[in-house]
Design a protein around this motif. Structure first.
Motif, mmCIF file in Angstrom:
data_model
loop_
_atom_site.group_PDB
_atom_site.id
_atom_site.type_symbol
_atom_site.label_atom_id
_atom_site.label_comp_id
_atom_site.label_asym_id
_atom_site.label_seq_id
_atom_site.Cartn_x
_atom_site.Cartn_y
_atom_site.Cartn_z
ATOM 1 N N LEU A 43 86.380 140.040 -27.110
ATOM 2 C CA LEU A 43 85.156 140.184 -26.333
ATOM 3 C C LEU A 43 85.349 141.135 -25.159
ATOM 4 O O LEU A 43 84.417 141.852 -24.771
ATOM 5 C CB LEU A 43 84.697 138.808 -25.842
ATOM 6 C CG LEU A 43 84.232 137.855 -26.961
ATOM 7 C CD1 LEU A 43 83.929 136.470 -26.390
ATOM 8 C CD2 LEU A 43 83.016 138.412 -27.678
ATOM 9 N N VAL B 105 84.870 144.717 -26.233
ATOM 10 C CA VAL B 105 83.492 145.172 -26.359
ATOM 11 C C VAL B 105 83.071 145.936 -25.114
ATOM 12 O O VAL B 105 82.362 146.946 -25.186
ATOM 13 C CB VAL B 105 82.535 143.987 -26.608
ATOM 14 C CG1 VAL B 105 81.085 144.459 -26.612
ATOM 15 C CG2 VAL B 105 82.853 143.326 -27.931
ATOM 16 N N ARG B 106 83.512 145.486 -23.965
ATOM 17 C CA ARG B 106 83.182 146.182 -22.723
ATOM 18 C C ARG B 106 83.793 147.574 -22.700
ATOM 19 O O ARG B 106 83.253 148.501 -22.086
ATOM 20 C CB ARG B 106 83.675 145.362 -21.528
ATOM 21 C CG ARG B 106 83.048 143.983 -21.425
ATOM 22 C CD ARG B 106 83.634 143.185 -20.286
ATOM 23 N NE ARG B 106 83.274 143.748 -18.994
ATOM 24 C CZ ARG B 106 83.727 143.272 -17.832
ATOM 25 N NH1 ARG B 106 84.576 142.244 -17.809
ATOM 26 N NH2 ARG B 106 83.368 143.815 -16.691
ATOM 27 N N SER C 237 76.420 146.473 -30.158
ATOM 28 C CA SER C 237 77.833 146.467 -30.562
ATOM 29 C C SER C 237 78.077 145.410 -31.636
ATOM 30 O O SER C 237 77.267 144.505 -31.852
ATOM 31 C CB SER C 237 78.740 146.162 -29.362
ATOM 32 O OG SER C 237 78.502 147.041 -28.288
ATOM 33 N N VAL D 34 81.527 142.929 -32.940
ATOM 34 C CA VAL D 34 82.896 142.513 -32.646
ATOM 35 C C VAL D 34 83.322 141.523 -33.727
ATOM 36 O O VAL D 34 82.565 140.621 -34.098
ATOM 37 C CB VAL D 34 83.026 141.896 -31.238
ATOM 38 C CG1 VAL D 34 82.031 140.761 -31.035
ATOM 39 C CG2 VAL D 34 84.447 141.406 -30.976
ATOM 40 N N THR E 85 84.312 149.585 -25.470
ATOM 41 C CA THR E 85 83.525 150.492 -26.310
ATOM 42 C C THR E 85 82.121 150.699 -25.741
ATOM 43 O O THR E 85 81.547 151.777 -25.891
ATOM 44 C CB THR E 85 83.447 149.986 -27.765
ATOM 45 O OG1 THR E 85 82.924 148.652 -27.786
ATOM 46 C CG2 THR E 85 84.837 150.008 -28.403
ATOM 47 N N GLU E 86 81.572 149.678 -25.083
ATOM 48 C CA GLU E 86 80.271 149.851 -24.429
ATOM 49 C C GLU E 86 80.334 150.967 -23.388
ATOM 50 O O GLU E 86 79.470 151.855 -23.343
ATOM 51 C CB GLU E 86 79.826 148.556 -23.753
ATOM 52 C CG GLU E 86 79.292 147.490 -24.677
ATOM 53 C CD GLU E 86 78.956 146.208 -23.930
ATOM 54 O OE1 GLU E 86 78.281 145.345 -24.514
ATOM 55 O OE2 GLU E 86 79.383 146.049 -22.760
ATOM 56 N N THR F 122 80.630 150.170 -30.729
ATOM 57 C CA THR F 122 79.344 150.261 -30.047
ATOM 58 C C THR F 122 78.655 151.538 -30.495
ATOM 59 O O THR F 122 79.285 152.599 -30.570
ATOM 60 C CB THR F 122 79.518 150.279 -28.514
ATOM 61 O OG1 THR F 122 80.170 149.074 -28.097
ATOM 62 C CG2 THR F 122 78.174 150.393 -27.805
ATOM 63 N N VAL G 166 86.111 146.304 -32.823
ATOM 64 C CA VAL G 166 84.875 146.376 -32.045
ATOM 65 C C VAL G 166 84.307 147.788 -32.141
ATOM 66 O O VAL G 166 85.041 148.769 -32.280
ATOM 67 C CB VAL G 166 85.086 146.010 -30.562
ATOM 68 C CG1 VAL G 166 85.550 144.577 -30.417
ATOM 69 C CG2 VAL G 166 86.071 146.946 -29.888
ATOM 70 N N ILE H 265 76.171 142.242 -30.700
ATOM 71 C CA ILE H 265 75.878 142.017 -29.280
ATOM 72 C C ILE H 265 74.899 143.068 -28.774
ATOM 73 O O ILE H 265 75.190 144.272 -28.805
ATOM 74 C CB ILE H 265 77.167 142.048 -28.441
ATOM 75 C CG1 ILE H 265 78.118 140.937 -28.917
ATOM 76 C CG2 ILE H 265 76.857 141.907 -26.958
ATOM 77 C CD1 ILE H 265 79.471 140.954 -28.242
#
Length: 329
Positions: free
Chosen positions: A7, A10-11, A305, A307, A13-14, A283, A281, A318
């Motif tokens: 998780l 994810v931040r 995204s 994951v 790739t965001e 995005t 992951v 997400i």
């Protein structure tokens, strides 16, 4: 720990997707790629893990790219060469912006992607080509890279219970694929030609709602390993074979640990991504078949995204709303 780290990734790739998306349609692929790389590096270095880039964007002298062998994460930075005790150690495969050209042109299917596994579990694929074939969970066991195009298409159609003319095959639109495209068309199957982004192309057959049945053709070897990590989580299947451009690439592959045996062997998914602790992951940067892209609003932006973890087989999508006036931590 891998659940939490997935998780957190994810931040990463965001942030890379948001940064690179600001260059969408501006005709500057280098700046789009650089923006994704710089943001991805900064975000990874803020996380509590010790990582090593095994698939990146080149060698150390090609900075600012995330180079092969680069150490990332707070553990690697704080612990020096020996790392930091107590923090998880992961090999990292990244493509900060898969689809630099399509981003610069404002075209679909660009993504920011990251895969991770415990040290030694990802194939250290050199920057060469790979012949690939990929399918989703319902067609596992039907493909064989050594079989003919016709046999593979028919075998997958039989496994899926579909008529041949209802099949859709994703292929990169390249001159080298003229014969492949002709052979697929002779089977009666439909084709979706894509300009870039064969990681997305390898993943979508595992998502039945996307209407894609298989991927075939030659693309990047690093992207093949990243795709294997994704399909490991999704329960699909990919096979590949490295396609060497010269003997120098073979020697470099041996130095990277690919092996001194048969460098032309058929690679299975487990050859490329081993074990049950594989993370993936991605995005979206521009709208595509796999994910929606970054959409800017009057106050910030929205990202989409996915994951996944191979241990649980869980796939999460997400949808995040980012407020630019709020200080990000």
């Amino acid at each position: 720990m891998d659940r939490n780290l997935a998780l957190e990734f994810v931040r990463v790739t965001e942030a890379a997707a948001i940064s690179s998306s600001k260059w969408m349609g501006r005709g500057d692929s280098d700046s789009a790629d650089r923006a994704a790389v710089e943001e991805m590096r900064a975000r990874m270095n803020s996380l509590d893990f010790e990582g090593r880039i095994v698939i990146g964007e080149g060698e150390r002298d090609e900075a600012p790219m995330l180079y092969i062998g680069e150490k990332v994460g707070r553990g690697a930075k704080a612990g020096g060469e020996g790392g930091a005790a107590g923090l998880p150690k992961f090999d990292i495969a990244v493509d900060p912006l898969e689809g630099t050209t399509i981003t610069s042109k404002g075209q679909p299917n660009a993504i920011s992607v990251l895969a991770a596994a415990p040290a030694g579990r990802l194939l250290h694929a050199p920057d060469t080509y790979m012949d690939k074939i990929a399918v989703g969970p319902r067609a596992v066991g039907a493909i064989d890279l050594d079989a003919s195009v016709k046999d593979n298409v028919h075998a997958v159609a039989d496994k899926l219970g579909k008529a041949i003319d209802d099949m859709t095959v994703v292929i990169l639109e390249r001159d080298r694929h003229k014969e492949l495209i002709e052979q697929v068309r002779k089977t009666g199957a439909r084709i979706m030609l894509i300009g870039d982004g064969d990681v997305s192309g390898a993943i979508v057959p595992s998502l039945e709602s996307r209407g894609i049945d298989m991927l075939m053709g030659i693309g990047g070897a690093p992207e093949g390993v990243i795709s294997a990590a994704a399909l490991k989580c999704l329960g699909g299947e990919i096979q590949g074979r490295l396609k060497w451009r010269n003997e120098k690439e073979k020697e470099r592959a041996k130095d990277m640990g690919v092996g001194s045996g048969d460098l032309d062997r058929k690679l299975t998914m487990d050859d490329m991504a081993k074990g049950d602790t594989v993370l993936f992951v991605a995005t979206g940067v521009t709208d595509g078949t796999l994910l929606k892209g970054v959409h800017f609003t009057s106050t910030g932006c929205e990202t989409h995204s996915m994951v996944m973890r191979s241990r649980s087989g869980t796939v999460r999508f997400i949808h995040a709303i980012h407020k630019f006036h709020v200080k990000r931590k």
